[in-house]
Design an enzyme around this catalytic site. Sequence first.
Site, mmCIF file in Angstrom:
data_model
loop_
_atom_site.group_PDB
_atom_site.id
_atom_site.type_symbol
_atom_site.label_atom_id
_atom_site.label_comp_id
_atom_site.label_asym_id
_atom_site.label_seq_id
_atom_site.Cartn_x
_atom_site.Cartn_y
_atom_site.Cartn_z
ATOM 1 N N ASN A 22 16.113 -15.736 -9.703
ATOM 2 C CA ASN A 22 15.150 -16.051 -10.769
ATOM 3 C C ASN A 22 15.247 -15.036 -11.908
ATOM 4 O OD1 ASN A 22 13.268 -18.446 -10.294
ATOM 5 N ND2 ASN A 22 13.224 -17.450 -8.281
ATOM 6 N N LYS A 96 5.755 -7.560 -2.741
ATOM 7 C CA LYS A 96 4.631 -6.650 -2.490
ATOM 8 C C LYS A 96 3.381 -7.183 -3.177
ATOM 9 C CE LYS A 96 6.369 -3.270 -0.146
ATOM 10 N NZ LYS A 96 5.860 -2.944 1.174
ATOM 11 N N ASN A 112 3.603 -15.508 -11.675
ATOM 12 C CA ASN A 112 4.376 -15.473 -10.422
ATOM 13 C C ASN A 112 4.959 -16.853 -10.163
ATOM 14 O OD1 ASN A 112 5.360 -14.519 -7.895
ATOM 15 N ND2 ASN A 112 3.609 -15.444 -6.857
ATOM 16 N N HIS A 114 6.068 -19.284 -6.926
ATOM 17 C CA HIS A 114 5.886 -19.386 -5.477
ATOM 18 C C HIS A 114 6.558 -20.667 -4.981
ATOM 19 C CE1 HIS A 114 3.994 -18.590 -1.641
ATOM 20 N NE2 HIS A 114 3.701 -19.877 -1.570
HETATM 21 C C1 GRF Z 1 11.975 -17.487 -4.512
HETATM 22 O O1 GRF Z 1 11.958 -18.635 -3.701
HETATM 23 C C2 GRF Z 1 10.576 -17.147 -4.956
HETATM 24 O O2 GRF Z 1 9.784 -18.258 -5.223
HETATM 25 C C3 GRF Z 1 10.057 -16.419 -3.744
HETATM 26 O O3 GRF Z 1 11.146 -15.636 -3.313
HETATM 27 C C4 GRF Z 1 12.376 -16.258 -3.710
HETATM 28 C C5 GRF Z 1 13.117 -15.254 -4.520
HETATM 29 O O4 GRF Z 1 14.379 -15.680 -4.871
HETATM 30 N N1 GRF Z 1 8.847 -15.705 -4.047
HETATM 31 P P1 GRF Z 1 15.244 -14.853 -5.925
HETATM 32 O O5 GRF Z 1 15.175 -13.390 -5.511
HETATM 33 O O6 GRF Z 1 14.696 -15.086 -7.290
HETATM 34 O O7 GRF Z 1 16.647 -15.387 -5.766
#
Ligand code: GRF
Length: 194
Positions: A22, A96, A112, A114
């Site tokens: 992300n 965290k 955020n 999720h």
């Molecule tokens: C994603 O699925 C996010 O929604 C969750 O942890 C994962 C992180 O993926 N909280 P990345 O580190 O962005 O590849």
Amino acid sequence: MEKLIGKNKVSTAIFISGTGSNFKNLIKFSLLKRSPIKIKCVISNTKNAKGLKYANKYGIKKKIYDFKKNKNFENKIINFLKNNDINLICLAGFMKILPPIFIRKFNGIILNIHPSLLPKYKGLNTHQRVIENNEKFTGCTVHFVNSKLDSGKIILQKRIKVFKKDNPLSLSKRVLKKEHQLYPKAILKVFSNL
Ligand code: GRF
């Protein structure tokens, strides 16, 4: 948020703990002309976050604060963000829980992502629980962060089908692809509402 938008893009910090897909996706988005954000720094709670490599690749300032070892870490992060004029914080796979003082300081400017259709499946192991409960649909949500876990105001959601053959890994991969579409859209929505 209104006061944050001037002629310039919004100075943004990304918080990560892991792979950082992300984060990478948001970096690419931030480089587009239509993007309202500029990524100034990335913060991780662990030096082992693989996603930190994107900070090196794209020349983004990085900081690591181990919440367990680093005494007074919340004030250190707050000062770092203030010194860097950060006006938007995007949590992206940040594992965290941010302390209340932190959330108060940056109230309304923390987002955020999720991997579930909130308010369903807050917390960890979402895909596992979705499969165990035979859900027909799952998805992802971008929301504002408040003091309760995964409970702030929802900005955007994307729904996908759960297939009979899905396992947590296959589902997580499909949801993650949708996350990469959703986060930039949600940011655009936040700033187009002004
Ligand atoms: C994603 O699925 C996010 O929604 C969750 O942890 C994962 C992180 O993926 N909280 P990345 O580190 O962005 O590849």
